[in-house]
Write an enzyme that holds these catalytic residues in place. Structure first.
Site, PDB file in Angstrom:
ATOM      1  CG  PHE A  26      -1.447   1.202   1.739  1.00 24.09           C
ATOM      2  CD1 PHE A  26      -2.045   2.130   0.891  1.00 24.09           C
ATOM      3  CD2 PHE A  26      -1.371   1.512   3.104  1.00 24.09           C
ATOM      4  CE1 PHE A  26      -2.540   3.332   1.380  1.00 24.09           C
ATOM      5  CE2 PHE A  26      -1.869   2.700   3.594  1.00 24.09           C
ATOM      6  CZ  PHE A  26      -2.442   3.620   2.734  1.00 24.09           C
ATOM      7  CB  ILE A  27       3.058   2.838   2.547  1.00 23.91           C
ATOM      8  CG1 ILE A  27       1.889   3.057   3.524  1.00 23.91           C
ATOM      9  CG2 ILE A  27       4.047   3.997   2.615  1.00 23.91           C
ATOM     10  CD1 ILE A  27       2.259   3.042   4.998  1.00 23.91           C
ATOM     11  CB  THR A  50       1.082  -8.278   2.757  1.00 24.12           C
ATOM     12  OG1 THR A  50       2.180  -7.350   2.829  1.00 24.12           O
ATOM     13  CG2 THR A  50       1.195  -9.265   3.894  1.00 24.12           C
ATOM     14  CE1 TYR A 165       4.227  -3.879  12.345  1.00 21.89           C
ATOM     15  CE2 TYR A 165       3.031  -2.452  13.857  1.00 21.89           C
ATOM     16  CZ  TYR A 165       3.659  -2.649  12.641  1.00 21.89           C
ATOM     17  OH  TYR A 165       3.730  -1.628  11.725  1.00 21.89           O
ATOM     18  CE  LYS A 169       7.211  -1.829  11.421  1.00 24.33           C
ATOM     19  NZ  LYS A 169       7.794  -1.410  10.147  1.00 24.33           N
ATOM     20  CB  VAL A 209     -10.174   0.259  11.149  1.00 28.70           C
ATOM     21  CG1 VAL A 209      -9.416   1.564  11.205  1.00 28.70           C
ATOM     22  CG2 VAL A 209     -11.613   0.506  11.458  1.00 28.70           C
TER      23      VAL A 209
END
Ligand SMILES: NC(=O)c1ccc[n+]([C@@H]2O[C@H](COP(=O)([O-])OP(=O)(O)OC[C@H]3O[C@@H](n4cnc5c(N)ncnc54)[C@H](O)[C@@H]3O)[C@@H](O)[C@H]2O)c1
Length: 345
Positions: A26-27, A50, A165, A169, A209
């Site tokens: 996506f990004i 993904t 996760y 990070k 979301v």
């Protein structure tokens, strides 16, 4: 003229070579689109875990054939040190986006999340240091704030991580900092808050979301809210993330490098507000949407309850200024999901 406008003009006049890891995501694909529009040369590294070829095809359709000819794709894994070295050869700026996102995924499979997000990160960091790239910009995360509750989150005050996760990070930030001390290697970590926009995957158990709700509302399906809906998040459109990456890669000032920055809007919305805003953005296009009501479920483990970013550090040191606000971002995104719905199903 804003610093971003100046940087864009400078890049157009003197194009650079960039590496985007996670380019099919996506990004990553939004970064690719913008850099190609600016006539840059881009190497992409992705194993399609993904991300999707569809995202790259869409970018191809949005830029000129000449611009797309400046994109070189390497299919493979960031855990492969040899591929990392190949990808980074001759590169000026690295934008490291490849990772396995999602808090729930990391809870059900911490080993794979750690492998990609920590080992893959370290291999890319080492390859970038050895290739003497000008700047290593990486996708950090607001999950690093963990259980720190504050009305506004500032970069230097973090809590305890709430998920594997978040641990990965945080480790990224620690490695980048140590590399800056030991090797004088220049990196910048961008703590993304909740990013949304076109090409974000709405499907699967680990989807975010906004795309999930948009997809469900368009289909007339149930929208689930975990908790009472008063949990709030700083939702930020992907165009602001693109801006922050380009600003971070090109900043020269030593005060600004080897730093971590919040990348967000600087204001939050509750999940109940978000539901109404998405409903409003879709209502002109889907008649049934206005009658939908959310279904409330229990809170999920690892989720942060409140999160609003203080973005003053990025404004001051990088010249970051979010240009796309929540309502405008949702309007643009909903148009994209409506137009691409058939393709995504
Ligand atoms: N989207 C958000 O709200 C958000 C928030 C905070 C941080 N981030 C971070 O931003 C980055 C990009 O996230 P995104 O939302 O675009 O997710 P995404 O899943 O769409 O993109 C991640 C990309 O990395 C690729 N990838 C995964 N494992 C890989 C591997 N081993 N080798 C090579 N490529 C691999 C995937 O195929 C995918 O294309 C990630 O590092 C994520 O943790 C995202």
């Amino acid at each position: 003229m804003s610093r971003y406008q100046q940087v864009r003009e400078g890049l157009r006049a003197q194009p650079k070579r960039w590496l985007i890891t996670g380019v099919a995501g996506f990004i990553g694909s939004n970064l690719l689109e913008e850099l190609l529009r600016l006539d840059q040369t881009v190497v992409g590294l992705d194993n399609f875990a993904t991300g999707s070829r569809r995202n790259l095809e869409e970018v191809r359709s949005l830029v000129t054939p000449l611009q797309f000819s400046r994109f070189h794709m390497i299919e493979g894994d960031v855990v492969d040190a040899r591929l990392c070295r190949e990808a980074v050869t001759g590169v000026d700026y690295v934008l490291h986006q490849a990772a396995l996102g999602s808090v729930p995924r990391s809870i059900s499979d911490p080993i794979t999340t750690n492998l990609v997000n920590v080992e893959g990160f370290l291999k890319m960091l080492i390859a970038s240091r050895d290739a003497s790239v000008r700047r290593f910009v990486f996708a950090a995360s607001s999950s690093t704030y963990g259980d720190h509750e504050a009305s506004s989150q500032v970069e230097h005050v973090i809590g305890r991580p709430l998920s594997p996760y978040a641990v990965t990070k945080l480790i990224n930030e620690l490695y980048a900092d140590v590399f800056s001390q030991i090797f004088s290697f220049h990196s910048i970590g961008l703590r993304y808050f909740n990013i949304f926009g076109r090409r974000q995957d709405p499907k699967g158990p680990y989807s975010a979301v906004i795309p999930r709700w948009m997809d469900a509302m368009i289909a007339g399906d149930v929208v689930e809210i975990f908790g009472d809906g008063e949990a709030s998040r700083d939702f930020c459109h992907v165009s602001n993330v693109v801006q922050s990456n380009i600003l971070a890669a090109t900043i020269e000032s030593s005060d600004a490098t080897n730093q971590i920055y919040n990348v967000a809007l600087g204001r939050s919305a509750s999940l109940n507000e978000l539901f109404s805003l998405i409903q409003g953005s879709l209502a002109p296009h889907c008649l049934n949407v206005k009658d939908l009501k959310p279904v409330y479920r229990g809170l999920r483990a690892g989720d942060i309850v409140r999160s609003t970013a203080d973005i003053s550090k990025a404004q001051r040191l990088l010249g970051y200024e979010p240009v796309c606000l929540l309502q405008a971002g949702l309007a643009e995104t909903s148009v994209w999901y409506l137009a691409n719905r058939a393709r995504l199903n």
